[in-house]
Design a protein around this motif. Structure first.
Motif, mmCIF file in Angstrom:
data_model
loop_
_atom_site.group_PDB
_atom_site.id
_atom_site.type_symbol
_atom_site.label_atom_id
_atom_site.label_comp_id
_atom_site.label_asym_id
_atom_site.label_seq_id
_atom_site.Cartn_x
_atom_site.Cartn_y
_atom_site.Cartn_z
ATOM 1 N N LEU A 231 -6.352 24.993 27.303
ATOM 2 C CA LEU A 231 -5.485 25.108 28.481
ATOM 3 C C LEU A 231 -4.410 26.130 28.138
ATOM 4 O O LEU A 231 -3.638 25.935 27.202
ATOM 5 C CB LEU A 231 -4.864 23.762 28.825
ATOM 6 N N GLN A 232 -4.381 27.208 28.885
ATOM 7 C CA GLN A 232 -3.490 28.287 28.502
ATOM 8 C C GLN A 232 -3.098 29.132 29.688
ATOM 9 O O GLN A 232 -3.674 29.017 30.763
ATOM 10 C CB GLN A 232 -4.185 29.178 27.482
ATOM 11 N N GLY A 233 -2.148 30.020 29.443
ATOM 12 C CA GLY A 233 -1.784 31.021 30.421
ATOM 13 C C GLY A 233 -2.800 32.150 30.387
ATOM 14 O O GLY A 233 -3.661 32.212 29.515
ATOM 15 N N SER A 234 -2.659 33.050 31.307
ATOM 16 C CA SER A 234 -3.590 34.177 31.405
ATOM 17 C C SER A 234 -3.538 35.035 30.143
ATOM 18 O O SER A 234 -2.457 35.347 29.642
ATOM 19 C CB SER A 234 -3.240 35.046 32.611
ATOM 20 N N PRO A 235 -4.717 35.437 29.627
ATOM 21 C CA PRO A 235 -4.745 36.328 28.469
ATOM 22 C C PRO A 235 -4.492 37.793 28.824
ATOM 23 O O PRO A 235 -4.442 38.648 27.942
ATOM 24 C CB PRO A 235 -6.159 36.132 27.916
ATOM 25 N N VAL A 236 -4.325 38.085 30.107
ATOM 26 C CA VAL A 236 -4.050 39.458 30.522
ATOM 27 C C VAL A 236 -2.603 39.785 30.152
ATOM 28 O O VAL A 236 -1.679 39.052 30.495
ATOM 29 C CB VAL A 236 -4.272 39.641 32.043
ATOM 30 N N GLY B 137 3.205 38.780 27.571
ATOM 31 C CA GLY B 137 2.406 37.757 28.230
ATOM 32 C C GLY B 137 2.859 36.374 27.800
ATOM 33 O O GLY B 137 3.776 36.224 26.995
ATOM 34 N N ARG B 138 2.225 35.358 28.348
ATOM 35 C CA ARG B 138 2.503 33.981 27.940
ATOM 36 C C ARG B 138 2.015 33.790 26.506
ATOM 37 O O ARG B 138 0.997 34.367 26.112
ATOM 38 C CB ARG B 138 1.794 32.993 28.854
ATOM 39 N N GLU C 192 -3.983 33.350 37.452
ATOM 40 C CA GLU C 192 -2.598 32.927 37.233
ATOM 41 C C GLU C 192 -2.275 31.591 37.897
ATOM 42 O O GLU C 192 -1.529 30.791 37.362
ATOM 43 C CB GLU C 192 -1.623 33.995 37.749
ATOM 44 N N ASP C 193 -2.815 31.359 39.083
ATOM 45 C CA ASP C 193 -2.506 30.159 39.852
ATOM 46 C C ASP C 193 -3.354 28.982 39.336
ATOM 47 O O ASP C 193 -4.571 28.965 39.471
ATOM 48 C CB ASP C 193 -2.806 30.418 41.334
#
Length: 196
Positions: free
Chosen positions: A147-152, A162-163, A190-191
């Motif tokens: 579970l993570q933020g966007s890798p972009v 980035g996150r 992202e959402d």
């Protein structure tokens, strides 16, 4: 038991032995690491502002570097975000991890080429210590949810931003990539509501 699980047990035993050995000399190791960090950063803006060249002990550090919150560090962080080098650490950070805390809006946490391996090693050691203590290895052969933020990542004055969890995505070892869920495309959304 799969091949990864089989190989994980002896590696877990080695790491557990190292961690226990280091725990017995934690104070000495922390003192040595503090000295290395202070020496490495003595010619940065922060190091010069706080007399790092004269710090010889933990007591010196405490007297010369006051405890402060993010807002008190913000002037240094803002200089790094603008692309200035040698502010908190030599050179520029490789990444700025963007957080959205409950206070003062977006915050940037610098990650350097020296600090990234520590993040990765700590995560790896946590998993290996779990294996060593429980003997459970099944999870390394099965699917794993990340579970993570966007890798972009975006660029800001030559620094990837980035996150933190999205940055870490790029450091997951290849042998775990086939086991990870969800895939790259879903992690790029992202959402969170869309990903479910």
């Amino acid at each position: 038991m799969g091949l990864k699980g089989l190989l994980a047990r002896p590696f877990a035993a080695i790491i557990a032995t190292r961690v226990k050995r280091d725990a017995r000399q934690a104070i000495q190791l922390q003192e040595a690491i503090m000295q290395q960090l202070v020496q490495s950063a003595q010619n940065t803006a922060f190091g010069k502002d706080h007399g790092f060249a004269t710090i010889r002990s933990h007591a010196d550090f405490i007297s010369q570097v006051p405890i402060r919150d993010y807002e008190a560090l913000r002037p240094y962080i803002d200089r790094m975000v603008k692309g200035e080098e040698h502010v908190l650490w030599p050179g520029k950070p490789l990444y700025l991890a963007k957080t959205s805390g409950t206070t003062s809006g977006v915050k940037y946490i610098p990650l350097t080429k020296e600090s990234i391996p520590n993040h990765i090693q700590a995560a790896r050691n946590a998993l290996l210590l779990y294996i060593h203590e429980t003997g459970k290895t099944q999870f390394v052969d099965g699917k794993m949810i990340f579970l993570q933020g966007s890798p972009v990542l975006e660029k800001k004055n030559g620094i990837d931003v980035g996150r933190l969890s999205g940055i870490v995505y790029h450091f997951v070892p290849q042998y775990l990539q086939r086991n990870r869920m969800p895939g790259y495309e879903i992690n790029c959304i992202e959402d969170w509501e869309e990903t479910v």
